[in-house]
Design an enzyme around this catalytic site. Sequence first.
Site, PDB file in Angstrom:
ATOM      1  N   GLY A 140       0.779  -1.231   0.000  1.00 21.20           N
ATOM      2  CA  GLY A 140       0.000   0.000   0.000  1.00 21.20           C
ATOM      3  C   GLY A 140       0.808   1.277   0.000  1.00 21.20           C
ATOM      4  O   GLY A 140       0.243   2.362   0.095  1.00 21.20           O
ATOM      5  N   TYR A 152      43.574   6.657  19.603  1.00 25.85           N
ATOM      6  CA  TYR A 152      44.147   7.983  19.338  1.00 25.85           C
ATOM      7  C   TYR A 152      43.247   9.116  19.815  1.00 25.85           C
ATOM      8  O   TYR A 152      43.530  10.305  19.539  1.00 25.85           O
ATOM      9  CB  TYR A 152      44.460   8.150  17.840  1.00 25.85           C
ATOM     10  CG  TYR A 152      43.269   7.928  16.909  1.00 25.85           C
ATOM     11  CD1 TYR A 152      42.344   8.934  16.673  1.00 25.85           C
ATOM     12  CD2 TYR A 152      43.092   6.708  16.267  1.00 25.85           C
ATOM     13  CE1 TYR A 152      41.274   8.742  15.828  1.00 25.85           C
ATOM     14  CE2 TYR A 152      42.019   6.498  15.410  1.00 25.85           C
ATOM     15  CZ  TYR A 152      41.115   7.514  15.199  1.00 25.85           C
ATOM     16  OH  TYR A 152      40.036   7.299  14.364  1.00 25.85           O
ATOM     17  N   GLY A 212      34.682   4.367   7.754  1.00 26.18           N
ATOM     18  CA  GLY A 212      35.765   5.204   8.249  1.00 26.18           C
ATOM     19  C   GLY A 212      37.096   5.130   7.537  1.00 26.18           C
ATOM     20  O   GLY A 212      38.105   5.599   8.075  1.00 26.18           O
ATOM     21  N   HIS A 215      43.752  10.979   3.463  1.00 21.73           N
ATOM     22  CA  HIS A 215      43.921  12.199   4.245  1.00 21.73           C
ATOM     23  C   HIS A 215      45.398  12.465   4.525  1.00 21.73           C
ATOM     24  O   HIS A 215      46.263  11.601   4.318  1.00 21.73           O
ATOM     25  CB  HIS A 215      43.148  12.116   5.567  1.00 21.73           C
ATOM     26  CG  HIS A 215      43.642  11.064   6.508  1.00 21.73           C
ATOM     27  ND1 HIS A 215      44.662  11.272   7.412  1.00 21.73           N
ATOM     28  CD2 HIS A 215      43.232   9.777   6.712  1.00 21.73           C
ATOM     29  CE1 HIS A 215      44.862  10.187   8.128  1.00 21.73           C
ATOM     30  NE2 HIS A 215      44.017   9.252   7.714  1.00 21.73           N
ATOM     31  N   CYS A 239      43.348   3.690   6.587  1.00 16.64           N
ATOM     32  CA  CYS A 239      43.303   4.834   5.678  1.00 16.64           C
ATOM     33  C   CYS A 239      44.549   4.862   4.796  1.00 16.64           C
ATOM     34  O   CYS A 239      45.493   4.101   4.985  1.00 16.64           O
ATOM     35  CB  CYS A 239      43.208   6.132   6.469  1.00 16.64           C
ATOM     36  SG  CYS A 239      41.683   6.297   7.421  1.00 16.64           S
TER      37      CYS A 239
END
Length: 420
Positions: free
Chosen positions: A251, A333, A348, A352, A371
Site C-alpha cells: 500500500g 588515538y 571510516g 587524508h 586509511c
Amino acid sequence: MESESKPGSRPGPAPRRRGTAKKIALLAAVCILAAGGGAFSAVAPGFARGSMESEAGSAVRSAPGVASPIVAPVKLDVSPADGAKQVNPAAPVSLTVANGKIERVTLTSKAGEAVKGAFGADGTSWTAAGPLKFNADYSYTYVVKDGAGRETSTTRSFSTVSSSHEADAAIYPLDGMKVGVAQPLQVIFSEPVVNRAAVENAIKITSSSGQTGAFHWFSDTMVRYRPEAFWAANSTVTMDMQLFGVDLGNGQIANFNKKVNVHIGDKRLAVADAAAHTFTLSVNDQVVKTVPVSMGSKRFPSARGYLVLMDKHRYDHFVADSIGLKPGDPAYYGEVDVQYTIRLTLSGAYIHQALDSAFPYIGNTNVSHGCIGFAPDGAAWVFDAMTTGDVVQVINTEGDYAAYDDGYGDWNIPWAQYDN
C-alpha cells in the site's frame, strides 16, 4: 270532468315533455357508439383502462395528455467509486456515459482547489487532466442529460492515499552534479519496496555515450545502477524517474517524478599499492603522478578492490570511538583534527594527510587504521586533483573487500552477479 281529480283519489301520471325524451335517446346513442356497439354502460370499462395504460407506458410526455417514445436510461461509468478511500493520486478520475451527454463536471478538493479536466469529442466522457494530491478529500460533481433533454446532477466523494502510505526517496548524484566515472546512480526509498520490477520500469536511464547498465538492490529500500564498465569520460547520464503513483507494495505509493542530469568528468583512476607504499594517479589512462603513502597496518589492513571517492573536506575531526577503539588500546588515538580528507567508506576509511607521528613511515611502512595517509604536499595535491565519483584501486593488501554497501562497493561485484 274526468280530468279533474276527485277528493281522495290518486293523481294520474304527469304528462311527459317532448324535450326530455329526445335528450335521453341522444345520451344512449353516444354511450353505445363509445362502447363500440356493446351493451350499455355509462363509461365503457375497456376504453378507460386503455387510455390510462397508454399514458403510463411512456417515460416522457412532451405535453399533457400526449405520449412520447420511451427514452433509454443513462448509463454511467464513474471512477473512483463513491466513498472510496486510499485512492492512488495518479489513478485516472473519469466519467463515461451511454445514452446521454455530459453537461458539466467539477472536481474540487476540500481545500477548494479545482482540478481541470477534458471532455471527449462526442461529449460522452470526461477525464481529469492532472494528478491529485496525497492525503486529500475530493468532491466530484457531474451533470448529465438524457435523450429527452432532462438533466441529472450527482455528487460523489472520495479520499486519496494518506500520508502514512506516501513514499519518498533520496537521489544521488543530485541534478547538475559533476562526478567521476565510477559514480553509481543511487535511489534510497523512505519505505520498503516489494514491487521492484515496477520501480525499475518507472526509471529510464540514458547516457550520451550510449552506455546501458543494470539495477542492483542492496536492500529493500536502496537500489543502484551502473554500467558494466566505468562511465565514459565527459559524458552525460540522465535519470528520468516517473515514480509518482507507483505502488511500491504493502500500500505504499511513491509521491514524486524527477529528472536528473549527471555530468561525468575525466577518467581519474588511482592505484594504491600497499606493498610498494605508493599512490599513482592516471587521468584518461595517462599516468600523471606517483606519491608515497602509508596504508593500513597488519591489524587494520586497507580494504582491497575498488573504492569510490564519496565526499571530501578540507578539515575534519576523527574520533577513535567511532571505529570501536577504546582508551587503553595501543591503537587508541582519542580525537584528532585532520586535513584534506576524502571519504572512501562509510565505516571510516579515508584518504587524508597523515598525523605528524606517522610522517616517518610514509613511503616505507603501513601504520594507519586502514586509511591512505599522505605527507602534507601529497595530501593537498590529491585533494585538488580528485573528486567524488573518482576511484582508487587498492592492491597488495591483506585486507578483504569492504562490504558492498559500505560506500560504493558496486565495482567489486562481478557483472554477472550485479546484473541479476
